[in-house]
Design an enzyme around this catalytic site. Structure first.
Site, PDB file in Angstrom:
ATOM      1  CD  GLU A 281       1.592   2.738   3.046  1.00  0.00           C
ATOM      2  OE1 GLU A 281       2.526   2.679   2.101  1.00  0.00           O
ATOM      3  OE2 GLU A 281       0.736   1.970   3.064  1.00  0.00           O
TER       4      GLU A 281
ATOM      5  CG  ASP B 109       0.629   1.933  -1.675  1.00  0.00           C
ATOM      6  OD1 ASP B 109       1.758   2.166  -1.795  1.00  0.00           O
ATOM      7  OD2 ASP B 109       0.143   1.071  -1.090  1.00  0.00           O
TER       8      ASP B 109
ATOM      9  CG  HIS C 214       0.933  -1.410   5.228  1.00  0.00           C
ATOM     10  ND1 HIS C 214       0.897  -2.437   4.639  1.00  0.00           N
ATOM     11  CD2 HIS C 214       1.648  -0.646   4.389  1.00  0.00           C
ATOM     12  CE1 HIS C 214       1.566  -2.576   3.567  1.00  0.00           C
ATOM     13  NE2 HIS C 214       2.148  -1.368   3.487  1.00  0.00           N
TER      14      HIS C 214
ATOM     15  CD  GLU D 186       5.191   3.437  -1.261  1.00  0.00           C
ATOM     16  OE1 GLU D 186       5.861   2.780  -1.993  1.00  0.00           O
ATOM     17  OE2 GLU D 186       4.723   2.433  -0.433  1.00  0.00           O
TER      18      GLU D 186
ATOM     19  CG  HIS E 266       1.246  -1.883  -3.183  1.00  0.00           C
ATOM     20  ND1 HIS E 266       1.781  -2.931  -4.008  1.00  0.00           N
ATOM     21  CD2 HIS E 266       2.071  -1.709  -2.489  1.00  0.00           C
ATOM     22  CE1 HIS E 266       2.863  -3.130  -3.611  1.00  0.00           C
ATOM     23  NE2 HIS E 266       3.202  -2.114  -2.568  1.00  0.00           N
TER      24      HIS E 266
END
Length: 249
Positions: free
Chosen positions: A42, A44, A15, A117, A57
């Site tokens: 992952e 953002d 993450h 993301e 994020h």
């Protein structure tokens, strides 16, 4: 019944690079996650005011940088000067915000996989989806495994599909609202990515029967990971890169 297509991604996903062990969404975090054996990450991604895709994020800068205000309202030249590491610890003071292109090139060079993301500044959902997908399509052209593009925002997924329909997409959910699976189908998703507590044997079966994969965020306890493994879910996003070994998964 639809059989899910071959899934090229590892089960374990770090993450924001390395969870909480390093400043999130920085190159230092991704390098640390790789040192712990992770092969998929992952991140953002959002757009600066002049259209550069970069990693962050939050909509605002205060929590993870020394900047102030809405990140998407500022040009990349300003954002590139910010310290995105000192908030975490002195060890990482001076760590910059990376562009998505910088992270992509690092992943490709090292054979790593990426879940991007799409995290748009409010009001720029479709634009951000289009820009991120266009960049990903260009950078991963000719690579055997493309990045997985995910978003909570259907408009962002629509923008991504419009620009690069061949790139795989996943719908992020923090609750199973009425019609959630139809929404995933509508935008041609290959995966549904849920808060891990939402998965049950029934919901996992629904997703698999629809030909999609079931992924979970953010899994930081062993009991939760064991439950998801028993449910035959397909991907686990975790902060605890120091607790869960991705070897062989």
């Amino acid at each position: 019944m639809t059989t899910p297509s071959a899934w090229p991604y590892p089960r374990w996903i770090a993450h924001r690079g390395a969870g909480k062990l390093a400043p999130e969404n920085t190159l230092a975090a991704f390098r640390l996650g790789a040192q712990h054996g992770y092969r998929m990450f992952e991140c953002d991604a959002k757009l600066s005011s002049d259209g550069v895709a970069f990693l962050l994020h939050d909509a605002t800068l205060e929590r993870t940088t020394n900047g102030h205000g809405t990140a998407g309202d500022q040009p990349w030249g300003t954002l590139a000067q910010l310290d995105a590491g000192a908030w975490h610890s002195r060890t990482y003071a001076g760590e910059p915000l990376p562009t998505l292109e910088h992270l992509a090139r690092w992943c490709i060079a090292n054979g790593h996989f990426l879940n991007i993301e799409i995290k748009p500044t409010p009001g720029t959902e479709a634009e951000t989806g289009r820009a991120v997908a266009a960049l990903a399509a260009r950078l991963w052209h000719g690579q055997s495994v493309p990045p997985l593009l995910t978003s909570f925002k259907p408009q962002a997924l629509a923008g991504a599909r419009e620009t690069a329909p061949h790139l795989p997409r996943g719908l992020l959910l923090d609750q199973l609202h009425d019609g959630w699976l139809d929404t995933a189908r509508q935008w041609g998703c290959v995966a549904v990515v849920c808060n891990h507590a939402l998965w049950s044997a029934a919901t996992v079966a629904e997703v698999h029967l629809a030909g999609m994969r079931a992924l979970s965020y953010t899994v930081n306890d062993d009991w939760a990971a064991q439950r998801l493994l028993a449910l035959h879910t397909d991907g686990i996003i975790t902060d605890r890169v120091d607790l869960f070994s991705p070897a062989g998964a």
